[in-house]
Design a protein around this motif. Structure first.
Motif, PDB file in Angstrom:
ATOM      1  N   VAL A   8       0.832  -1.199   0.000  1.00 39.96           N
ATOM      2  CA  VAL A   8       0.000   0.000   0.000  1.00 39.96           C
ATOM      3  C   VAL A   8       0.868   1.250   0.000  1.00 39.96           C
ATOM      4  O   VAL A   8       1.810   1.348   0.786  1.00 39.96           O
ATOM      5  CB  VAL A   8      -0.894   0.024   1.265  1.00 39.96           C
ATOM      6  CG1 VAL A   8      -1.824   1.212   1.255  1.00 39.96           C
ATOM      7  CG2 VAL A   8      -1.678  -1.251   1.398  1.00 39.96           C
ATOM      8  N   LYS A  11      -1.957   6.638  -1.203  1.00 41.18           N
ATOM      9  CA  LYS A  11      -3.154   7.063  -1.944  1.00 41.18           C
ATOM     10  C   LYS A  11      -4.338   6.148  -1.623  1.00 41.18           C
ATOM     11  O   LYS A  11      -4.326   4.947  -1.920  1.00 41.18           O
ATOM     12  CB  LYS A  11      -2.903   7.040  -3.456  1.00 41.18           C
ATOM     13  CG  LYS A  11      -1.749   7.906  -3.902  1.00 41.18           C
ATOM     14  CD  LYS A  11      -2.095   9.364  -3.765  1.00 41.18           C
ATOM     15  CE  LYS A  11      -0.968  10.209  -4.350  1.00 41.18           C
ATOM     16  NZ  LYS A  11      -1.225  11.603  -4.242  1.00 41.18           N
ATOM     17  N   VAL A  12      -5.383   6.713  -1.029  1.00 39.48           N
ATOM     18  CA  VAL A  12      -6.561   5.945  -0.633  1.00 39.48           C
ATOM     19  C   VAL A  12      -7.258   5.344  -1.850  1.00 39.48           C
ATOM     20  O   VAL A  12      -7.684   4.189  -1.813  1.00 39.48           O
ATOM     21  CB  VAL A  12      -7.545   6.822   0.181  1.00 39.48           C
ATOM     22  CG1 VAL A  12      -8.839   6.075   0.472  1.00 39.48           C
ATOM     23  CG2 VAL A  12      -6.895   7.289   1.470  1.00 39.48           C
ATOM     24  N   ALA A  15      -5.447   2.234  -2.958  1.00 40.96           N
ATOM     25  CA  ALA A  15      -5.666   1.150  -1.994  1.00 40.96           C
ATOM     26  C   ALA A  15      -7.062   0.565  -2.159  1.00 40.96           C
ATOM     27  O   ALA A  15      -7.244  -0.658  -2.124  1.00 40.96           O
ATOM     28  CB  ALA A  15      -5.463   1.660  -0.569  1.00 40.96           C
ATOM     29  N   SER A  54      -4.709   5.389   3.787  1.00 38.99           N
ATOM     30  CA  SER A  54      -4.812   4.317   2.788  1.00 38.99           C
ATOM     31  C   SER A  54      -4.819   2.947   3.466  1.00 38.99           C
ATOM     32  O   SER A  54      -5.585   2.054   3.076  1.00 38.99           O
ATOM     33  CB  SER A  54      -3.662   4.407   1.784  1.00 38.99           C
ATOM     34  OG  SER A  54      -2.406   4.369   2.453  1.00 38.99           O
TER      35      SER A  54
END
Length: 131
Positions: A8, A11-12, A15, A54
């Protein structure tokens, strides 16, 4: 038992895309462990992967889907760290989020994703994004 190493970044959205691709695989969630793994570039002893949005977003979604989730981290060279962690946990799958880059961009900036894919003998699940 299946083990997935989900590398990961911060950046959400990436993810979330990785989680989506994992949850659509034909796996028994109750027999699958997902290791959420973040490699910090620096050696900040205070850094904690659990504090990354994330990581927490991915962990929450995977746990809701019934997966056993473990969060782990390291620092230093991302490629070497990811490959070492995959070996250590005997990962069946390595999940990565890549970015679409031109050949020139890859040559100038390198690509962790490209290096892991080329150097790993394990299955690599790749989610690519524009950013």
């Amino acid at each position: 038992m299946t083990t997935i190493l989900l590398s990961v970044d911060t950046k959400v959205d990436r993810a979330n895309e990785q989680v989506e691709s994992i949850t659509t695989l034909p796996l028994d969630a109750s027999k699958t462990t997902v290791v959420l793994y973040h490699v910090f570039r620096g050696d900040d002893g205070e850094a904690d992967a659990n504090d990354l949005k994330s990581v927490s977003a991915a962990a929450e979604r995977l746990e809701e889907a019934g997966y056993d989730v473990v969060v782990d981290q390291s620092h230093g060279d991302a490629v070497r760290s990811i490959l070492s962690k995959a070996e250590e946990i005997d990962a069946d799958i390595i999940s990565l989020a890549g970015r679409k880059r031109s050949p020139t961009g890859k040559a100038l900036f390198g690509s962790v994703t490209q290096d892991v894919v080329l150097k790993s003998e394990r299955t690599v699940l790749l989610e690519t994004t524009e950013s």
